[in-house]
Design a protein around this motif. Structure first.
Motif, short mmCIF file in Angstrom:
data_model
loop_
_atom_site.label_atom_id
_atom_site.label_comp_id
_atom_site.label_asym_id
_atom_site.label_seq_id
_atom_site.Cartn_x
_atom_site.Cartn_y
_atom_site.Cartn_z
N ASP A 76 6.47 18.91 9.51
CA ASP A 76 6.65 18.68 10.95
C ASP A 76 6.14 17.30 11.37
N GLU A 77 5.32 17.27 12.44
CA GLU A 77 4.96 15.95 12.99
C GLU A 77 4.03 15.16 12.08
N ARG A 78 3.50 15.80 11.05
CA ARG A 78 2.69 15.04 10.10
C ARG A 78 3.53 14.00 9.37
N ILE A 79 4.84 14.11 9.52
CA ILE A 79 5.73 13.14 8.89
C ILE A 79 5.53 11.75 9.49
N VAL A 80 5.10 11.69 10.74
CA VAL A 80 4.91 10.39 11.40
C VAL A 80 3.80 9.61 10.71
N ALA A 81 2.69 10.29 10.43
CA ALA A 81 1.59 9.61 9.73
C ALA A 81 1.99 9.31 8.29
N LEU A 82 2.78 10.19 7.71
CA LEU A 82 3.16 10.02 6.31
C LEU A 82 4.00 8.77 6.10
N VAL A 83 4.92 8.50 7.03
CA VAL A 83 5.79 7.33 6.79
C VAL A 83 5.05 6.01 6.92
N ASP A 84 3.80 6.05 7.38
CA ASP A 84 2.99 4.83 7.31
C ASP A 84 2.58 4.53 5.88
N LYS A 85 2.50 5.56 5.06
CA LYS A 85 1.97 5.37 3.71
C LYS A 85 3.01 5.57 2.63
N VAL A 86 4.12 6.16 3.00
CA VAL A 86 5.12 6.52 2.01
C VAL A 86 6.46 5.96 2.46
N SER A 87 7.19 5.33 1.56
CA SER A 87 8.55 4.96 1.96
C SER A 87 9.54 5.71 1.09
N PHE A 88 10.63 6.07 1.70
CA PHE A 88 11.62 6.90 1.01
C PHE A 88 12.78 6.04 0.54
N GLY A 89 13.10 6.18 -0.72
CA GLY A 89 14.27 5.50 -1.27
C GLY A 89 15.42 6.48 -1.23
N ARG A 90 16.04 6.62 -2.37
CA ARG A 90 17.18 7.51 -2.43
C ARG A 90 16.77 8.96 -2.20
N THR A 91 17.28 9.54 -1.20
CA THR A 91 17.07 10.95 -0.91
C THR A 91 18.21 11.39 -0.02
N PRO A 92 18.53 12.69 -0.04
CA PRO A 92 19.61 13.15 0.84
C PRO A 92 19.30 12.93 2.31
N LEU A 93 18.03 12.60 2.63
CA LEU A 93 17.69 12.42 4.03
C LEU A 93 17.99 11.01 4.53
N THR A 94 18.31 10.09 3.60
CA THR A 94 18.67 8.73 4.02
C THR A 94 20.06 8.42 3.48
N ARG A 110 0.82 -1.21 0.00
CA ARG A 110 0.00 0.00 0.00
C ARG A 110 0.85 1.26 0.00
N LYS A 111 2.11 1.08 0.31
CA LYS A 111 2.96 2.28 0.37
C LYS A 111 3.37 2.75 -1.02
N ILE A 112 3.47 4.05 -1.17
CA ILE A 112 4.09 4.55 -2.39
C ILE A 112 5.55 4.88 -2.07
N THR A 113 6.38 4.79 -3.10
CA THR A 113 7.80 5.06 -2.87
C THR A 113 8.18 6.41 -3.45
N VAL A 114 8.99 7.12 -2.73
CA VAL A 114 9.39 8.46 -3.13
C VAL A 114 10.91 8.57 -3.09
N ALA A 115 11.46 9.15 -4.14
CA ALA A 115 12.89 9.47 -4.13
C ALA A 115 13.01 10.98 -4.33
N THR A 116 14.06 11.57 -3.81
CA THR A 116 14.25 13.01 -4.01
C THR A 116 15.72 13.29 -4.30
N CYS A 117 15.97 14.41 -4.93
CA CYS A 117 17.36 14.84 -5.08
C CYS A 117 17.41 16.36 -5.13
N SER A 118 18.57 16.88 -4.85
CA SER A 118 18.78 18.31 -4.89
C SER A 118 19.90 18.57 -5.88
N LEU A 119 19.58 19.25 -6.97
CA LEU A 119 20.58 19.55 -7.99
C LEU A 119 21.09 20.97 -7.72
N ALA A 120 21.02 21.86 -8.71
CA ALA A 120 21.47 23.23 -8.44
C ALA A 120 20.35 24.00 -7.74
#
Ligand code: SF4
Lengths: 181, 494
Positions: A28-46, A5-15
């Motif tokens: 903010d804290e809405r991130i807690v509910a979000l990670v139930d539904k979204v998983s993060f792949g490649r991103t500068p945050l992981t 059920r999760k969607i996967t999200v990747a992010t990047c920062s170029l220029a």
């Protein structure tokens, strides 16, 4: 991820300045509910460095060197929905202000003629990627599916976009969510 | 072995090249290359900043009043610091002595900035290494992992950051890239209801910051020997200092302390910075290498940021943070020098910001409309501020029409450039030499960089990133092997 059920999200920062990523964190804290539904792949945050196929790719920043072009093409290949996030990705933004000067002039100012420069020289080690003559919006290199406007887009715009994809509908960006600054 | 010897490999023996690209949980594009001899001894280690933006050129020809709003786009983590440093420079161009109200609003804005950035740096970017271990599982070594396993820690971190962002929004209109600093002052005051709401929330935030200091201290003390030695280098420390030697983030003179604690300069006027520091260019990085002119490039590099500020100041003006500062120094012999001491110092500063905000929110001047002053026109302005990651210099010259003719920026990260390079060399010598290079070991290099800076973007004046593939090449360029890591965290060597 095993949870289908999760969607996967990747992010990047170029220029860009990372402000778009920061604005996303302003959910903010809405991130807690979000990670139930979204998983993060490649991103500068992981520490996940390899980009695999994913549902949404969020791209911050325009293209200022050959590596940016390489990364955005890779994102296009791997992401079902590619989103240009913020003014820099959409039209080059502030970094594109260098386009009114030649690249050589910009480099010379920083490394040869600037205030208090010692050992003036233009860095040219092979480890450094090649700079593009002009800064480009990402749609100069790839097809973009969706644009999140603003510098940066507000946190709620990121949430609406992800929620819309989760609910399989078109995003509804109210007036307040459409910034053009 | 001296760390500086590893800057450039000597001799012409065949070397293998190892690349860490990108450096993760660090904003901005950094890349580390290592050259190894046949016994896997590190012969060269470099942190390269691989992007370039050219702000110093393209700001030329723009009107000076635009500058604070444009240059904050250098960095989305500390935009307020850039807006304020540029603003202070522009104040000099319009010859302004700021009103008390404008100064207080700016100070409050900046405390909000430092508070949110410190929370982001510690909780979102660095805490996964500290809570789970440098060699923990890649899948959970991030803020989402912290949310799952240490939800209270994560949520308090998120709330500290949110509060800082709320201050910024109340004063500048937006959480990121707001518009409020103008030549000679500020363009609006705070509304009574804004002050009231923020004042109602600050008690809880001070409490969270007290806990954050305790956490940073505990994580450091629990692994004391390792944390103190990790990436440890010795250097002078540079930063702003208040008139009585107190910790100062917005204004002041420059103090430089030697590694042994003696003073190199004190209350040095910011407007003479170009006689104090110079920037060396090296061919292999777009980020320059600042140094103290009198000591020369080899010995004159210095460190800035939370550790530098705590080592430099004689006291902190707010009581809880002052008590923590005393404890922090007492826990070390001589000045704390280890890279990871930065995190502990950072949380003490976060606590200071929260306390300072609490005090300032009681000041009616925040709602005063005496906001702008103008004086005699000048053609040059220099603004220096303590950004979250260290001293930030903005210097502009303008012509008769008010258009910028010259600009020089030395951002915090740039001042720590040599230090970050020396710290990764320390890690390379202590941990990597002769070892089998696993991704876990290579993460230690990144842990050292994250201690200083999650924010290389300021310095490069840009950003970008690629998947992690560590390639091993012989000196002639032939590929001899690779380590890669995929999304599931599986490591492939071969
Ligand atoms: S759009 Fe604005 S916030 Fe986003 S990266 Fe560009 S400058 Fe930063």
């Amino acid at each position: 991820m095993s949870d289908t059920r999760k969607i996967t999200v990747a992010t990047c920062s170029l220029a860009g300045c990372f402000g778009c990523h920061m604005s996303f964190l302003d959910i903010d804290e809405r991130i807690v509910a979000l990670v139930d539904k979204v998983s993060f792949g490649r991103t500068p945050l992981t520490d996940i460095h390899t980009l695999h196929a994913c549902d949404i790719g969020l791209v911050e920043g325009g293209l200022c060197n050959d590596e940016n072009v390489h990364v955005v093409r890779h994102f296009r290949q791997q992401c079902k929905i590619l989103v240009a996030v913020g003014a820099c990705a959409i039209n080059g933004g502030v970094p594109a202000m260098r386009n009114r000067y030649g690249l050589a002039e910009c480099l010379e100012e920083s490394y040869l003629y600037g205030v208090g420069v010692a050992d003036p020289q233009i860095p040219s080690d092979p480890e450094l990627p090649l700079l593009l003559n002009q800064v480009h919006p990402i749609q100069d290199a790839v097809k973009v599916d969706y644009f999140l406007t603003g510098c940066p887009p507000p946190a709620e715009a990121f949430l609406e976009l992800l929620t819309a994809v989760l609910e399989n509908r078109a995003p509804q960006m109210s007036y307040a969510l459409r910034h053009f600054d | 072995m001296s760390t500086t010897n590893l800057e450039t490999a000597v001799g012409n023996q065949p070397l293998k090249r190892v690349v860490i690209d990108p450096v993760t949980r660090v904003e901005g594009h950094g890349k580390v290359t290592l050259l190894l001899d046949e016994d896997n001894r590190v012969q060269q280690a470099r942190l390269h900043i691989v992007e370039f933006r050219g702000f110093e050129k393209f700001i030329q020809g723009r009107p000076y009043w635009e500058v604070p709003i444009v240059v904050q786009r250098l960095c989305g983590i500390c935009p307020v610091s850039h807006q304020l440093a540029a603003g202070k420079a522009i104040d000099q161009i319009v010859g302004a002595q700021l009103s008390p109200a404008a100064t207080k609003l700016r100070r409050l804005l900046h405390w909000g900035q430092v508070l949110q950035s410190h929370a982001l740096h510690f909780f979102h970017l660095a805490s996964p290494d500290l809570l789970f271990g440098f060699d923990s599982e890649v899948q959970k070594r991030n803020i989402f992992g912290v949310i799952a396993e240490h939800p209270t820690v994560a949520l308090e971190g998120v709330q500290i950051r949110r509060y800082g962002q709320e201050i910024i929004k109340a004063i500048s209109g937006k959480k990121i890239h707001g518009v409020v600093v103008m030549p000679g002052g500020m363009n609006k005051a705070m509304k009574p209801e804004e002050v009231k709401t923020l004042a109602a929330g600050i008690g809880e935030i001070v409490g969270f910051c007290v806990k954050a200091v305790a956490l940073a201290k505990r994580l450091y003390q629990e692994h004391r020997n390792r944390h103190e030695a990790f990436g440890r280098i010795e250097s002078p420390f540079l930063g702003l200092i208040g008139p009585d030697g107190e910790l100062e983030l917005y204004d002041g003179g420059i103090r430089v302390k030697e590694a042994d604690g003696s003073r190199f300069v004190d209350q040095y006027p910011c407007n003479d910075y170009m006689h104090l520091v110079r920037e060396q260019v090296k061919n292999w990085s777009y980020m320059k290498f600042p140094y103290l002119i009198d000591k020369g490039p080899e010995y004159g590099w210095y460190r800035v940021g939370p550790l530098a500020r705590l080592n430099n100041c004689d006291r902190i003006t707010t009581p809880l943070a002052e008590a923590e500062r005393v404890g922090f120094l007492a826990a070390h012999q001589g000045l704390p020098q280890g890279a990871l001491a930065y995190h502990w110092a950072r949380m003490i500063e976060a606590l200071h910001c929260a306390e300072a905000i609490r005090e300032m929110l009681g000041d009616p001047d925040l709602m005063s409309d005496d906001l702008v002053r103008i004086g005699e026109r000048h053609f040059e302005g220099i603004g220096v501020i303590e950004a979250p990651r260290g001293t930030l210099f903005h210097h502009y010259e303008v012509n008769d029409e008010g258009l910028v003719t010259r600009a020089n920026l030395i951002v915090s990260t740039t001042s720590n450039n040599q230090a970050m390079n020396e710290s990764i060399r320390r890690v390379a010598i202590d941990r990597l030499n002769g070892a089998n290079l696993t991704p876990e070991l290579l993460n230690e290099i990144e842990v050292a960089i994250r201690a200083y800076d999650p924010c290389l973007s300021c310095a490069t004046h840009a950003v970008g990133r690629m998947p992690l593939v560590v390639e091993l090449e012989a000196a002639d360029g032939t590929r001899v092997g690779a380590i890669s890591r995929d999304e599931a965290g599986t490591i492939a060597i071969g």
